[in-house]
Design a protein around this motif. Structure first.
Motif, mmCIF file in Angstrom:
data_model
loop_
_atom_site.group_PDB
_atom_site.id
_atom_site.type_symbol
_atom_site.label_atom_id
_atom_site.label_comp_id
_atom_site.label_asym_id
_atom_site.label_seq_id
_atom_site.Cartn_x
_atom_site.Cartn_y
_atom_site.Cartn_z
ATOM 1 N N ALA A 9 -49.025 -120.064 -5.518
ATOM 2 C CA ALA A 9 -47.758 -119.658 -4.909
ATOM 3 C C ALA A 9 -46.948 -118.755 -5.843
ATOM 4 O O ALA A 9 -46.015 -118.090 -5.421
ATOM 5 N N ARG A 10 -47.306 -118.772 -7.111
ATOM 6 C CA ARG A 10 -46.692 -117.905 -8.127
ATOM 7 C C ARG A 10 -45.212 -118.178 -8.368
ATOM 8 O O ARG A 10 -44.461 -117.279 -8.744
ATOM 9 N N ARG A 11 -44.790 -119.418 -8.110
ATOM 10 C CA ARG A 11 -43.421 -119.811 -8.441
ATOM 11 C C ARG A 11 -43.493 -121.110 -9.227
ATOM 12 O O ARG A 11 -44.131 -122.055 -8.794
ATOM 13 N N LEU A 12 -42.846 -121.149 -10.375
ATOM 14 C CA LEU A 12 -42.768 -122.363 -11.170
ATOM 15 C C LEU A 12 -41.307 -122.646 -11.490
ATOM 16 O O LEU A 12 -40.554 -121.736 -11.813
ATOM 17 N N VAL A 13 -40.934 -123.906 -11.399
ATOM 18 C CA VAL A 13 -39.595 -124.319 -11.808
ATOM 19 C C VAL A 13 -39.740 -124.827 -13.227
ATOM 20 O O VAL A 13 -40.519 -125.741 -13.503
ATOM 21 N N VAL A 14 -39.002 -124.213 -14.131
ATOM 22 C CA VAL A 14 -39.090 -124.556 -15.546
ATOM 23 C C VAL A 14 -37.737 -125.054 -16.025
ATOM 24 O O VAL A 14 -36.706 -124.442 -15.759
ATOM 25 N N LEU A 15 -37.761 -126.183 -16.716
ATOM 26 C CA LEU A 15 -36.552 -126.734 -17.312
ATOM 27 C C LEU A 15 -36.487 -126.255 -18.756
ATOM 28 O O LEU A 15 -37.449 -126.402 -19.501
ATOM 29 N N VAL A 16 -35.349 -125.683 -19.137
ATOM 30 C CA VAL A 16 -35.188 -125.132 -20.477
ATOM 31 C C VAL A 16 -33.977 -125.783 -21.139
ATOM 32 O O VAL A 16 -32.901 -125.844 -20.559
ATOM 33 N N ALA A 19 -30.185 -125.406 -26.057
ATOM 34 C CA ALA A 19 -29.961 -125.516 -27.495
ATOM 35 C C ALA A 19 -31.227 -125.225 -28.287
ATOM 36 O O ALA A 19 -31.193 -124.510 -29.291
ATOM 37 N N THR A 20 -32.351 -125.774 -27.844
ATOM 38 C CA THR A 20 -33.596 -125.642 -28.621
ATOM 39 C C THR A 20 -34.574 -124.643 -28.021
ATOM 40 O O THR A 20 -35.568 -124.311 -28.653
ATOM 41 N N HIS A 21 -34.311 -124.212 -26.803
ATOM 42 C CA HIS A 21 -35.197 -123.321 -26.059
ATOM 43 C C HIS A 21 -36.541 -123.965 -25.736
ATOM 44 O O HIS A 21 -37.483 -123.261 -25.367
ATOM 45 N N GLU A 22 -36.631 -125.283 -25.904
ATOM 46 C CA GLU A 22 -37.841 -125.983 -25.484
ATOM 47 C C GLU A 22 -37.877 -125.966 -23.967
ATOM 48 O O GLU A 22 -36.832 -125.970 -23.311
ATOM 49 N N HIS A 23 -39.078 -125.928 -23.426
ATOM 50 C CA HIS A 23 -39.189 -125.844 -21.972
ATOM 51 C C HIS A 23 -40.364 -126.685 -21.476
ATOM 52 O O HIS A 23 -41.272 -127.007 -22.237
#
Length: 148
Positions: A9-16, A19-23
């Motif tokens: 589907a080429r869509r991803l929900v990413v949590l970022v 403060a740390t830019h960890e995702h």
């Protein structure tokens, strides 16, 4: 199984973390936005249920509203105790339901360029989410199988 469909589907929900830019990829929200999980909204005042499954824009807007109000995503969320949030979500749902009426897009059937097994998996996801009818599913399934 659903992760393969999510990539297609080429869509991803990413949590970022700002403060740390960890995702990290949020697979549940990704499946919701991609239409691999049902997204129905019951508006009691109208005695109506709206199906926004696979409508990425409105669903992302609703997810952002829920996050801003500290409400976690689960299978069913009741926002009756938060009237302002409820009103905002209802506005998004009504707006989304009104938009596709005139120029509703046809469901994107799996591309013939992919392997048959992958296309059948994607087709099943479309049927499961209600994006296509059982008759459309059966016809497209027969077509994919005949091409093997």
């Amino acid at each position: 199984m659903t992760r393969t469909s999510n990539f297609n589907a080429r869509r991803l929900v990413v949590l970022v973390d700002p403060a740390t830019h960890e995702h990290q990829i949020d697979w549940d929200r990704t499946a919701l936005v991609n239409g691999l999980m049902p997204a129905t909204f019951n508006l009691v005042e109208e005695n109506r249920t709206y199906d926004l499954s696979g409508q990425a824009g409105p669903l992302m807007e609703i997810l952002q509203l829920l996050k801003a109000n500290g409400i976690p995503l689960n299978r069913m969320t009741d926002v009756r105790s938060k009237p302002e949030l409820r009103r905002q979500i209802q506005d998004v749902v009504r707006r989304a339901a009104a938009q596709p009426a005139a120029g509703a897009a046809q469901p994107a059937f799996p591309s013939a360029e992919r392997p048959a097994a992958q296309r059948l998996e994607e087709l099943e996801a479309l049927r499961t989410t209600g994006a296509i009818t059982d008759d459309e599913y059966a016809a497209k399934r027969r077509q994919i199988i005949s091409e093997i």
